[in-house]
Write an enzyme that holds these catalytic residues in place. Structure first.
Site, mmCIF file in Angstrom:
data_model
loop_
_atom_site.group_PDB
_atom_site.id
_atom_site.type_symbol
_atom_site.label_atom_id
_atom_site.label_comp_id
_atom_site.label_asym_id
_atom_site.label_seq_id
_atom_site.Cartn_x
_atom_site.Cartn_y
_atom_site.Cartn_z
ATOM 1 N N ILE A 91 23.550 -9.212 -7.035
ATOM 2 C CA ILE A 91 24.660 -9.515 -7.950
ATOM 3 C C ILE A 91 25.749 -10.380 -7.332
ATOM 4 C CG2 ILE A 91 24.337 -7.478 -9.399
ATOM 5 C CD1 ILE A 91 26.527 -6.085 -7.816
ATOM 6 N N ASP B 280 43.974 -11.962 -0.231
ATOM 7 C CA ASP B 280 43.057 -12.924 -0.848
ATOM 8 C C ASP B 280 42.963 -12.692 -2.354
ATOM 9 O OD1 ASP B 280 41.408 -15.125 -0.757
ATOM 10 O OD2 ASP B 280 39.602 -14.005 -0.225
ATOM 11 N N LYS C 147 24.644 -10.807 1.016
ATOM 12 C CA LYS C 147 24.635 -10.600 -0.426
ATOM 13 C C LYS C 147 25.032 -9.169 -0.775
ATOM 14 C CE LYS C 147 19.723 -9.481 -0.401
ATOM 15 N NZ LYS C 147 18.389 -9.830 -0.915
ATOM 16 N N VAL C 148 25.260 -8.956 -2.054
ATOM 17 C CA VAL C 148 25.577 -7.640 -2.585
ATOM 18 C C VAL C 148 24.536 -7.317 -3.639
ATOM 19 C CG1 VAL C 148 27.328 -6.202 -3.671
ATOM 20 C CG2 VAL C 148 28.008 -8.105 -2.216
ATOM 21 N N TYR D 197 28.557 -13.660 4.616
ATOM 22 C CA TYR D 197 27.934 -12.624 5.422
ATOM 23 C C TYR D 197 26.606 -12.166 4.844
ATOM 24 C CZ TYR D 197 32.312 -11.843 8.022
ATOM 25 O OH TYR D 197 33.426 -11.976 8.800
#
Length: 416
Positions: free
Chosen positions: A119, A244, A126-127, A124
């Site tokens: 998703i 951020d 993926k999720v 770094y």
């Protein structure tokens, strides 16, 4: 237009604010690199990075250090735990083992979680969306390779692992309807994997579909802004600087509730001294004082980023964007703000106060919460009376004002 403050000629920053995937490889950066990180397909098996798709790569190596606090984030949070000043009623679950298997359909599993689909991604990794076999709910899981994080240096004295551990430490203390909730941390000392199990917010990004030629509309923008302000006021009241704020880090539930996510560059302080030197944020959302490489205050920088986000929602484009990184910095510091004449004058006034180049004259979050445009339909933004504040006030839940229907909506939506 503007608040009349100008910092003059832009000095070359001491550090790049680009993603780790792009810094150091180009002397001329495209606008795409100024806005977000690239997906890192080389880390296909390292399910890491940000739930919100942008990852923690917005922070980059720097010659300038953050102000060194007298205590680390872990020490500050431990001190708050000892004093009973933690918001969470239920602690984050901590699991020390990882079992990687498959279900009867051949889907990969991590402990009780069954993999469904990717998703999001960032510098770094993926999720991935997983479903729990215990409660049937969907969860967004960030997965990191510890060896990779330890090799990736984000500052002279810090690796990416420092960012991840700080993010976990901060999220362990948070409990607010406008903040993405950390459910579980899985860290098996015998494996290279580290997992953050987060609540899954299936709504779209705030900025999705709102690019040129138009924005989200005034009513939706107002509702979203109120939620963001509520979450930010909660963070700042707990001496946490997000670092951020931008549309990619704002998730929207199916009921329209906005939740702030991605605390990978956030900082926690012991008191109101939120002085920083290095800006970890995304270039087009960076405050003027950060572009100059000066010491700045994190809360004021968060407020500027809120202003850029509001501008994006209303106008459908970025207020300051150049062809190169340096050109973007120069526009942020020196260029006047252009706002379409068709916009509500009250909204124009709020945007101008948020995007005031002088941080000392910039409107505060409390000022935003009480601004005429913000309160015009629903009244002042409610102040969330969390568990630790209730303890501080001796259980006097009515000692803070603004606990009205907005909060009821937020609490209800958070359970949807």
């Amino acid at each position: 237009m503007g608040c009349g403050s100008c910092f003059g000629f832009l000095r070359k920053p001491h550090r790049s604010l680009l993603s780790s995937a792009t810094r150091g490889s180009h002397s001329h950066y495209s606008q795409e690199f100024l806005l977000t990180d690239d997906d890192d397909d080389n880390l296909e098996d390292a399910d890491g990075a940000s739930y919100n798709g942008d990852g923690m790569g917005t922070r980059s190596g720097s010659e300038g250090e953050l102000r060194q606090p007298s205590r680390t984030s872990e020490e500050i949070i431990l001190m708050r735990v000892q004093k009973g000043l933690i918001c969470r009623e239920v602690p984050v679950k901590e699991t020390r083992h990882v079992t990687r298997t498959e279900d009867e359909n051949g889907n990969k599993m991590i402990n009780e979680y069954v993999r469904e689909c990717k998703i999001g991604s960032g510098s770094y990794g993926k999720v991935v969306l997983y479903r729990s076999t215990i409660d049937g709910k969907q969860y967004a899981i960030k997965v990191f390779h510890k060896s990779h994080l330890l090799k990736l240096r984000v500052a002279p004295s810090e690796t990416a692992m420092s960012d991840v551990l700080r993010e976990v430490s901060i999220m362990k203390m948070l409990d607010h309807p406008n903040i993405v909730n950390l459910i579980e941390v899985i860290d098996d000392p015998n494996t290279d994997n580290f997992y953050m199990v987060l609540e899954y917010v299936e709504g779209k990004w705030v900025f999705e579909g709102s690019g040129p030629p138009g924005g989200l509309g005034e009513s939706i923008s107002r509702r979203y802004l109120r939620d963001i302000v509520a979450g930010l006021m909660y963070l700042h009241a707990h001496h946490i600087v997000h670092g951020d704020i931008k549309p990619d880090n704002l998730l929207v539930t199916s009921s329209g509730l906005v939740k702030i996510g991605d605390f990978s560059v956030s900082q926690v302080f012991e008191d109101d001294n939120d002085e920083l030197r290095r800006s970890p944020g995304t270039p087009v959302f960076t405050a003027p004082e950060c572009c100059l490489g000066l010491t700045y205050h994190g809360k004021a920088a968060d407020t500027w980023a809120l202003g850029v986000t509001l501008y994006c929602m209303v106008v459908g484009k970025y207020p300051f964007l150049g062809d190169t990184l340096q050109d973007t910095y120069d526009k942020i510091v020196n260029s006047s703000l252009s706002i379409p004449g068709s916009i509500n004058p009250q909204l124009v006034d709020l945007i101008l106060q948020l995007l005031c180049k002088d941080p000392k004259l910039r409107i505060t979050l409390h000022g935003v919460a009480e601004h005429p445009w913000v309160v015009s339909e629903e009244g002042p933004v409610p102040q969330f009376l969390c568990r630790c504040k209730r303890k501080s006030f001796g259980g006097q839940e009515n000692s803070m004002s603004g606990m009205n229907g907005d909060l009821d909506r937020s609490e209800q939506s958070a359970t949807d």
